[in-house]
Enzyme design. Structure first.
Site, PDB file in Angstrom:
ATOM      1  N   ASP A 103      41.113  22.044  30.773  1.00 12.16           N
ATOM      2  CA  ASP A 103      40.002  21.095  30.910  1.00 12.16           C
ATOM      3  C   ASP A 103      38.722  21.738  31.426  1.00 12.16           C
ATOM      4  O   ASP A 103      38.732  22.778  32.079  1.00 12.16           O
ATOM      5  CB  ASP A 103      40.395  19.935  31.816  1.00 12.16           C
ATOM      6  CG  ASP A 103      40.876  20.406  33.187  1.00 12.16           C
ATOM      7  OD1 ASP A 103      41.586  21.421  33.264  1.00 12.16           O
ATOM      8  OD2 ASP A 103      40.538  19.751  34.197  1.00 12.16           O
ATOM      9  N   GLU A 169      43.460  19.820  35.169  1.00 12.73           N
ATOM     10  CA  GLU A 169      43.634  20.507  36.455  1.00 12.73           C
ATOM     11  C   GLU A 169      42.539  20.107  37.428  1.00 12.73           C
ATOM     12  O   GLU A 169      42.757  20.043  38.637  1.00 12.73           O
ATOM     13  CB  GLU A 169      43.633  22.025  36.251  1.00 12.73           C
ATOM     14  CG  GLU A 169      44.013  22.822  37.496  1.00 12.73           C
ATOM     15  CD  GLU A 169      42.914  22.934  38.536  1.00 12.73           C
ATOM     16  OE1 GLU A 169      43.213  22.853  39.742  1.00 12.73           O
ATOM     17  OE2 GLU A 169      41.725  23.079  38.152  1.00 12.73           O
ATOM     18  N   ARG A 213      48.043  37.058  46.735  1.00 13.24           N
ATOM     19  CA  ARG A 213      48.256  36.630  48.100  1.00 13.24           C
ATOM     20  C   ARG A 213      49.708  36.212  48.251  1.00 13.24           C
ATOM     21  O   ARG A 213      50.208  35.382  47.497  1.00 13.24           O
ATOM     22  CB  ARG A 213      47.351  35.448  48.447  1.00 13.24           C
ATOM     23  CG  ARG A 213      47.590  34.858  49.831  1.00 13.24           C
ATOM     24  CD  ARG A 213      46.881  35.643  50.901  1.00 13.24           C
ATOM     25  NE  ARG A 213      47.287  35.242  52.249  1.00 13.24           N
ATOM     26  CZ  ARG A 213      46.828  35.804  53.350  1.00 13.24           C
ATOM     27  NH1 ARG A 213      45.944  36.793  53.262  1.00 13.24           N
ATOM     28  NH2 ARG A 213      47.236  35.419  54.534  1.00 13.24           N
ATOM     29  N   HIS A 402      32.426  26.849  38.948  1.00 14.17           N
ATOM     30  CA  HIS A 402      31.794  25.528  39.047  1.00 14.17           C
ATOM     31  C   HIS A 402      30.267  25.597  39.055  1.00 14.17           C
ATOM     32  O   HIS A 402      29.614  24.562  39.125  1.00 14.17           O
ATOM     33  CB  HIS A 402      32.298  24.731  40.259  1.00 14.17           C
ATOM     34  CG  HIS A 402      33.716  24.264  40.116  1.00 14.17           C
ATOM     35  ND1 HIS A 402      34.154  23.035  40.581  1.00 14.17           N
ATOM     36  CD2 HIS A 402      34.804  24.842  39.551  1.00 14.17           C
ATOM     37  CE1 HIS A 402      35.442  22.900  40.314  1.00 14.17           C
ATOM     38  NE2 HIS A 402      35.853  23.989  39.687  1.00 14.17           N
TER      39      HIS A 402
END
Length: 432
Positions: A103, A169, A213, A402
């Protein structure tokens, strides 16, 4: 005493294993290089035609057709637009899943790329511009590339590969369900449950490198909505009312002391942020209500529960102190994403083999969330970050996910395809 003949036989029996491993590694790399142009072409196509969560119909159709062309068993329509492919190897073995999200975001693209998005779609009852500002176009393209690579090695696969192309998501549209949680609710792992799941996300970092991580990697993300109820009065005579505006300031400061004074930051960090404050309609009227909305980020379930309780206590007591009341609603979002420590220890040599010893580095905890966490709660998971900052840019100063200017260095996608392919193949081979 071992005879010369037996020594020779033992040597010959050992050689194919080492040679086979090297040959397969080289084969996977060459296959990934061969599909690089396809991956870039797919990525640009998805980028130019982005779709919001639960609306990824065009993207899902392209993915499904590609998987079918490879002879992979395909199921569509999971969690609205999700696509799942099942590739069964010629040899028996475990199951491994690879996940990509499809998405886009309601963001107006400002990159100026030749294939920049001009798409518009409905979101929240409004027409909004749409952009792949988080790199999900790259994720989808890389997993399609990995499907091509692994399907070509079907005869050498020891087990099954599940390709998960996930919608929404970035969270489904308001009022809808979607994403990884809905895929699981609709039975994604009921028939074929993977023994491990891998995910890959592009972002800031030297192009082609990997950040990993072990343990807690991405925070749980919760949302709070607070309504402070006072008593309306004239702005010139506040003593006749109960002022929720000044109370809101006290509440904001009080919330900040939770993270700074109540959370054991030696154990794990946490963040509480107020994003909106709304109240009042006129400069000389003290309103009867003020609303606040914000987010809570944490990494452990016990810490998460304690913060929720603290938020309610702080807000209610501040309100009571001035004669007001408060309604507090905390909605749980994505759980924390915990990378399986044993899995990452086992797969780290493979990661370094793909990107080099200096190309893989352990990173810090990230307060951003990803609903890959739902998959990792069901089976051991490993979520990695692929650096895609364009050459010549400082990863710390470049446009991050973003942003309307977010872009990636496309040659890095080849490493992404190699990572997904090697991780799946090696996991199956080692577990067989």
């Amino acid at each position: 005493m071992i005879s010369p003949r037996n020594m020779l036989l033992a040597t010959l029996l050992a050689m194919p294993v080492t040679s086979y491993a090297a040959d397969i590694q080289s084969t996977l790399d060459h296959a990934a290089d061969a599909v690089e142009s396809d991956v870039i072409r797919w990525r640009r196509d998805f980028h130019q035609h982005p779709e919001l969560g639960n609306r990824e119909h065009r993207t899902a159709g392209i993915v499904a057709n590609h998987l079918k062309s490879l002879g992979i068993e395909v199921t569509t329509g999971i969690a609205h637009t999700g696509v799942v492919g099942i590739l069964k190897g010629a040899k028996p073995g475990p199951v491994v899943a690879l996940r990509a999200d499809m998405d886009a975001l309601p963001v107006k693209e400002m990159t100026g790329l030749p294939f920049a998005s001009t798409a518009v779609a409905e979101y929240g009852g409004k027409q909004v511009p749409v952009m792949h500002a988080c790199g999900h176009d790259a994720h989808t393209a890389m997993l399609m590339g990995a499907a091509s690579v692994l399907a070509a090695q079907r005869s050498e696969l020891s087990g099954t590969v599940m390709f998960i192309f996930q919608p929404a998501e970035e969270s489904p549209p308001p009022g809808e369900e979607g994403g990884a949680e809905l895929m699981l609710e609709q039975g994604l792992f009921d028939t074929v449950k993977p023994d491990a799941v891998f995910g890959l996300h592009v972002g800031a970092g030297t192009s082609g490198t990997v950040t990993y991580r072990s343990g807690p990697a991405h925070a749980a993300s919760d949302t709070f909505h607070i309504t402070l109820k006072g008593r309306q009065s004239h702005g010139s005579m506040p003593w006749f009312g109960v002022d929720p505006v000044t109370l809101s300031g006290q509440v904001v400061l009080g919330l900040q002391t939770i993270a700074s004074r109540r959370v054991n930051l030696m154990e794990s960090p946490a963040v509480i942020s107020v994003g909106t404050i709304r109240g009042g309609v006129r400069h000389n009227i003290i309103p009867s209500e003020v609303t606040l909305e914000g987010t809570i980020r944490s990494f452990y379930d016990h810490q998460r529960a304690a913060i929720h309780a603290d938020v309610k206590q702080v807000v209610e007591h501040h309100a009571e102190a001035v004669g007001a009341t408060a309604d507090i609603d905390i909605q749980k979002g994505y759980p924390a994403l915990i990378n399986d420590r044993a899995l990452i220890a086992r797969m780290l040599p493979t990661i370094k083999q793909v990107v080099g010893e200096t190309g893989a580095n352990e990173g810090p905890m990230v307060f951003g969330s990803d609903d890959f966490s739902y998959f990792a709660n069901e089976t051991p998971g490993l979520f990695l970050w692929l650096g895609t900052t364009p050459p010549g840019e400082d990863p710390m100063k470049s446009e991050h996910n973003h942003s309307p200017y977010f872009d990636i260095d496309e040659p890095a996608l080849s490493n992404g395809v190699k990572l997904l392919s090697h991780l799946a193949f090696v996991f199956l081979a080692e577990r067989n």
